[in-house]
Write a protein that holds these residues in place. Structure first.
Motif, PDB file in Angstrom:
ATOM      1  N   MET A 166       0.832  -1.203   0.000  1.00 20.01           N
ATOM      2  CA  MET A 166       0.000   0.000   0.000  1.00 20.01           C
ATOM      3  C   MET A 166       0.868   1.255   0.000  1.00 20.01           C
ATOM      4  N   LEU A 167       1.946   1.248   0.775  1.00 22.41           N
ATOM      5  CA  LEU A 167       2.829   2.411   0.799  1.00 22.41           C
ATOM      6  C   LEU A 167       3.464   2.627  -0.563  1.00 22.41           C
ATOM      7  N   ARG A 168       3.828   1.565  -1.235  1.00 27.82           N
ATOM      8  CA  ARG A 168       4.436   1.713  -2.560  1.00 27.82           C
ATOM      9  C   ARG A 168       3.435   2.315  -3.545  1.00 27.82           C
ATOM     10  N   GLU A 169       2.168   1.982  -3.411  1.00 25.16           N
ATOM     11  CA  GLU A 169       1.136   2.617  -4.240  1.00 25.16           C
ATOM     12  C   GLU A 169       1.032   4.108  -3.913  1.00 25.16           C
ATOM     13  N   GLN A 170       1.102   4.451  -2.647  1.00 26.18           N
ATOM     14  CA  GLN A 170       1.015   5.857  -2.248  1.00 26.18           C
ATOM     15  C   GLN A 170       2.243   6.645  -2.706  1.00 26.18           C
ATOM     16  N   ILE A 171       3.387   6.000  -2.731  1.00 23.78           N
ATOM     17  CA  ILE A 171       4.596   6.659  -3.233  1.00 23.78           C
ATOM     18  C   ILE A 171       4.415   7.052  -4.694  1.00 23.78           C
ATOM     19  N   LEU A 172       3.694   6.239  -5.442  1.00 25.96           N
ATOM     20  CA  LEU A 172       3.389   6.604  -6.837  1.00 25.96           C
ATOM     21  C   LEU A 172       2.605   7.910  -6.895  1.00 25.96           C
ATOM     22  N   GLU A 173       1.675   8.114  -5.949  1.00 22.94           N
ATOM     23  CA  GLU A 173       0.906   9.355  -5.909  1.00 22.94           C
ATOM     24  C   GLU A 173       1.813  10.547  -5.628  1.00 22.94           C
ATOM     25  N   MET A 209       5.089  10.766  -6.342  1.00 27.85           N
ATOM     26  CA  MET A 209       5.937  11.010  -7.508  1.00 27.85           C
ATOM     27  C   MET A 209       5.147  11.562  -8.687  1.00 27.85           C
ATOM     28  N   ALA A 210       3.854  11.278  -8.746  1.00 31.49           N
ATOM     29  CA  ALA A 210       3.031  11.797  -9.837  1.00 31.49           C
ATOM     30  C   ALA A 210       3.002  13.322  -9.844  1.00 31.49           C
ATOM     31  N   LEU A 211       3.232  13.943  -8.673  1.00 31.68           N
ATOM     32  CA  LEU A 211       3.272  15.404  -8.607  1.00 31.68           C
ATOM     33  C   LEU A 211       4.442  15.981  -9.400  1.00 31.68           C
ATOM     34  N   GLU A 212       5.419  15.139  -9.735  1.00 36.65           N
ATOM     35  CA  GLU A 212       6.558  15.576 -10.536  1.00 36.65           C
ATOM     36  C   GLU A 212       6.568  14.913 -11.906  1.00 36.65           C
ATOM     37  N   GLY A 213       5.386  14.445 -12.314  1.00 34.77           N
ATOM     38  CA  GLY A 213       5.246  13.921 -13.664  1.00 34.77           C
ATOM     39  C   GLY A 213       5.675  12.482 -13.852  1.00 34.77           C
ATOM     40  N   ILE A 214       5.968  11.780 -12.764  1.00 31.15           N
ATOM     41  CA  ILE A 214       6.481  10.412 -12.873  1.00 31.15           C
ATOM     42  C   ILE A 214       5.327   9.417 -12.912  1.00 31.15           C
ATOM     43  N   ARG A 215       5.390   8.547 -13.876  1.00 30.18           N
ATOM     44  CA  ARG A 215       4.476   7.413 -13.953  1.00 30.18           C
ATOM     45  C   ARG A 215       5.277   6.140 -13.717  1.00 30.18           C
ATOM     46  N   GLY A 216       4.656   5.188 -13.062  1.00 33.74           N
ATOM     47  CA  GLY A 216       5.380   3.950 -12.793  1.00 33.74           C
ATOM     48  C   GLY A 216       4.461   2.906 -12.203  1.00 33.74           C
ATOM     49  N   SER A 217       5.057   1.798 -11.848  1.00 31.05           N
ATOM     50  CA  SER A 217       4.350   0.692 -11.229  1.00 31.05           C
ATOM     51  C   SER A 217       4.854   0.515  -9.808  1.00 31.05           C
ATOM     52  N   ALA A 218       3.933   0.194  -8.900  1.00 33.73           N
ATOM     53  CA  ALA A 218       4.335  -0.069  -7.524  1.00 33.73           C
ATOM     54  C   ALA A 218       5.310  -1.232  -7.455  1.00 33.73           C
ATOM     55  N   ASP A 219       5.271  -2.118  -8.436  1.00 35.37           N
ATOM     56  CA  ASP A 219       6.197  -3.250  -8.466  1.00 35.37           C
ATOM     57  C   ASP A 219       7.643  -2.800  -8.645  1.00 35.37           C
ATOM     58  N   ASP A 220       7.849  -1.605  -9.182  1.00 34.29           N
ATOM     59  CA  ASP A 220       9.200  -1.120  -9.430  1.00 34.29           C
ATOM     60  C   ASP A 220       9.701  -0.172  -8.350  1.00 34.29           C
ATOM     61  N   VAL A 221       8.953  -0.030  -7.257  1.00 32.38           N
ATOM     62  CA  VAL A 221       9.347   0.793  -6.118  1.00 32.38           C
ATOM     63  C   VAL A 221       9.945  -0.111  -5.040  1.00 32.38           C
ATOM     64  N   VAL A 222      11.103   0.281  -4.534  1.00 34.31           N
ATOM     65  CA  VAL A 222      11.746  -0.423  -3.430  1.00 34.31           C
ATOM     66  C   VAL A 222      11.871   0.552  -2.261  1.00 34.31           C
ATOM     67  N   VAL A 223      11.255   0.217  -1.125  1.00 38.90           N
ATOM     68  CA  VAL A 223      11.301   1.070   0.057  1.00 38.90           C
ATOM     69  C   VAL A 223      12.612   0.814   0.792  1.00 38.90           C
ATOM     70  N   ALA A 278      -4.154  12.197   6.519  1.00 42.86           N
ATOM     71  CA  ALA A 278      -3.781  13.606   6.700  1.00 42.86           C
ATOM     72  C   ALA A 278      -3.806  14.353   5.369  1.00 42.86           C
ATOM     73  N   ASP A 279      -3.884  15.655   5.451  1.00 47.14           N
ATOM     74  CA  ASP A 279      -3.756  16.506   4.268  1.00 47.14           C
ATOM     75  C   ASP A 279      -2.265  16.720   4.017  1.00 47.14           C
ATOM     76  N   TRP A 280      -1.601  15.704   3.488  1.00 51.89           N
ATOM     77  CA  TRP A 280      -0.146  15.759   3.343  1.00 51.89           C
ATOM     78  C   TRP A 280       0.280  16.788   2.302  1.00 51.89           C
ATOM     79  N   ARG A 281      -0.562  17.014   1.303  1.00 53.02           N
ATOM     80  CA  ARG A 281      -0.239  18.066   0.332  1.00 53.02           C
ATOM     81  C   ARG A 281      -0.279  19.443   0.999  1.00 53.02           C
ATOM     82  N   GLY A 282      -1.284  19.645   1.851  1.00 54.04           N
ATOM     83  CA  GLY A 282      -1.362  20.906   2.590  1.00 54.04           C
ATOM     84  C   GLY A 282      -0.187  21.078   3.540  1.00 54.04           C
ATOM     85  N   GLN A 283       0.278  19.976   4.124  1.00 53.98           N
ATOM     86  CA  GLN A 283       1.427  20.064   5.018  1.00 53.98           C
ATOM     87  C   GLN A 283       2.685  20.438   4.261  1.00 53.98           C
ATOM     88  N   ILE A 284       2.829  19.935   3.039  1.00 53.44           N
ATOM     89  CA  ILE A 284       3.969  20.334   2.219  1.00 53.44           C
ATOM     90  C   ILE A 284       3.892  21.819   1.888  1.00 53.44           C
TER      91      ILE A 284
END
Length: 437
Positions: free
Chosen positions: A87-94, A96-110, A300-306
């Motif tokens: 689930m966290l890897r899926e959220q990491i995609l969200e 990174m999407a703010l910087e134009g990155i598209r990808g698969s959660a399968d390719d994310v390593v925490v 949380a409103d993590w975008r607002g916190q940023i």
């Protein structure tokens, strides 16, 4: 075992001769050494890049912790996957999407912070004698890691628009003509550490084309990309090129460094090796930390916190630039549009590393430019961090720094006749003042 030698002198470590050769590249950086100084309350530290975590409401974190323990306690306290919580890897995609990155959660390593991802990547790719190309200057601890794996760092110059593509071509040609093996380009293209500059969109395209043509992998380190002050920066390099770029991200700057949570987004084959290296190093990243951060991102409103962090850091940057203009108007510095750092250029007669003890005595700390080069360059530069001290502390710190610089120049004038502050000549390779005010 030798207790002394003509080159090493007396050695108090009885196991010195047993260490692996690569440990010769391990050394305490100027940044690490300054954390002890920064902890003294009377010292204004403009040195370490410590996020201002007090701007993060405590209840957001404690609420996420309580919910995780109440609903997923046994899982949170258990071993986990070497790749990270799905689930966290899926959220990491969200994120990174703010910087134009598209990808698969399968390719994310925490990983345990993006620093850990950088170390794992270096372990996978660097053999002794390999060359890593990096901006000059570059991130201090990256230099420590590359040195620990016995790589040679080749610094390519940069200017106010980031890494210079023409210089990159020249360096690659020279290295290949000498028969050197280039493993990758390490770059911090957005709100660079330590220079504070951002690589333009046009240069991102050109550098990626150069690296693709030359068969050079790009390691994009991006801790600060979401901490912009004005217009959004260019999209990440990983958004342009997927197979030739490994992207490193972290929650240390947009949430808190204490969670020690970062990630790598890599092409499939590299991802598999990163997972194996991760398991070999730590078995698995902390399940508890991952679940707490995942809960925070869910509730949380993590975008607002940023946005809140952006406002805090922008105010502090403006305080620093205003103080520099007031107290050191003859010098030049970068004007970052995000991130944590200002890169200050001193008169050519001064040495930032040699001047540091006097600065500490005057109760102000900074990081000398030599920390950001593998070849001991940067003596005319200082990295100033505006992220942690308050605006008032920043103004006090810059005033103290100006006194230190003025005192050093007075001494040089007295004993060596080096001239006045108003006749400063910029050292070769310094960023043009007119472009950076």
């Amino acid at each position: 075992m030798n207790e002394s030698s003509p080159t090493l002198g007396n050695n108090l470590d009885p196991w010195y001769d047993s260490y692996a050769a690569r440990t010769s590249g391990l050394a305490a950086s100027e940044v690490r050494a300054l954390f002890a100084v920064a902890s003294r309350p009377e010292v204004v530290s403009l040195a370490g890049g410590m996020p201002y975590v007090s701007a993060l409401p405590r209840e957001l974190v404690t609420g996420a912790m309580d919910k995780v323990m109440a609903e997923q306690g046994p899982v949170a306290l258990q071993y986990g996957s070497g790749q990270g919580v799905p689930m966290l890897r899926e959220q990491i995609l969200e994120v990174m999407a703010l910087e134009g990155i598209r990808g698969s959660a399968d390719d994310v390593v925490v990983t345990t912070g993006s620093q850990h991802a950088l170390e794992l990547f270096s372990k996978l790719f660097i053999d002794p004698g390999d060359v890593v190309i990096a901006e000059g200057p570059s991130y201090v601890t990256a230099m420590v890691i590359f040195n620990s794996y016995q790589a040679d760092v080749d610094h390519v110059p940069m200017d106010e628009h980031g890494l210079i593509p023409g210089a990159l071509r020249e360096h690659i040609a020279r290295l290949k003509a000498a028969g050197r093996r280039i493993k990758f380009l390490y770059t911090i293209p957005t709100f660079h550490n330590p220079a504070g500059v951002t690589l333009t969109w046009e240069r991102r395209l050109e550098i990626l084309e150069i690296c693709k043509r030359e068969g050079i992998l790009v390691l994009e380190d991006n801790p600060y990309g979401l901490l912009y002050f004005g217009d959004r920066p260019p999209a990440a390099m990983r958004s342009i090129e997927e197979e030739g770029v490994v992207y490193l991200g972290t929650f240390s700057k947009t949430l808190a460094p204490g969670f020690r949570l970062g990630w790598a987004l890599a092409p499939h084959a590299i991802r598999e090796k990163l997972i194996l290296a991760n398991e070999a190093a730590v078995l698995s990243p902390s399940s508890f930390t991952q679940l707490v951060v995942s809960e925070y991102l869910s509730q949380a409103d993590w975008r607002g916190q940023i946005d809140t962090f952006r406002g805090v850091y922008c105010e502090r940057k403006e305080a620093m630039l205003s103080a520099l203009q007031e107290h050191l108007p003859e010098l030049s510095w970068t004007n970052p549009n995000g991130g944590f750092y200002v890169w200050l250029t001193l008169p050519e007669t001064l040495d930032s590393k040699a001047m540091l003890p006097r600065a500490v005595k005057e109760l102000v700390a900074y990081t000398p430019g030599t920390a950001f080069y593998a070849d001991d360059n940067g003596r005319q530069n200082i990295r100033l961090s505006f992220c942690y001290p308050t605006p008032e502390q920043i103004r006090v710190g810059i005033r103290r720094l100006a006194n230190v610089i003025g005192g050093e120049l007075d001494l040089l004038e007295t004993f060596a006749g080096t001239g006045q502050l108003n006749s400063i000549r910029m050292p070769r390779g310094a960023f043009p003042p007119s472009d950076l005010r």
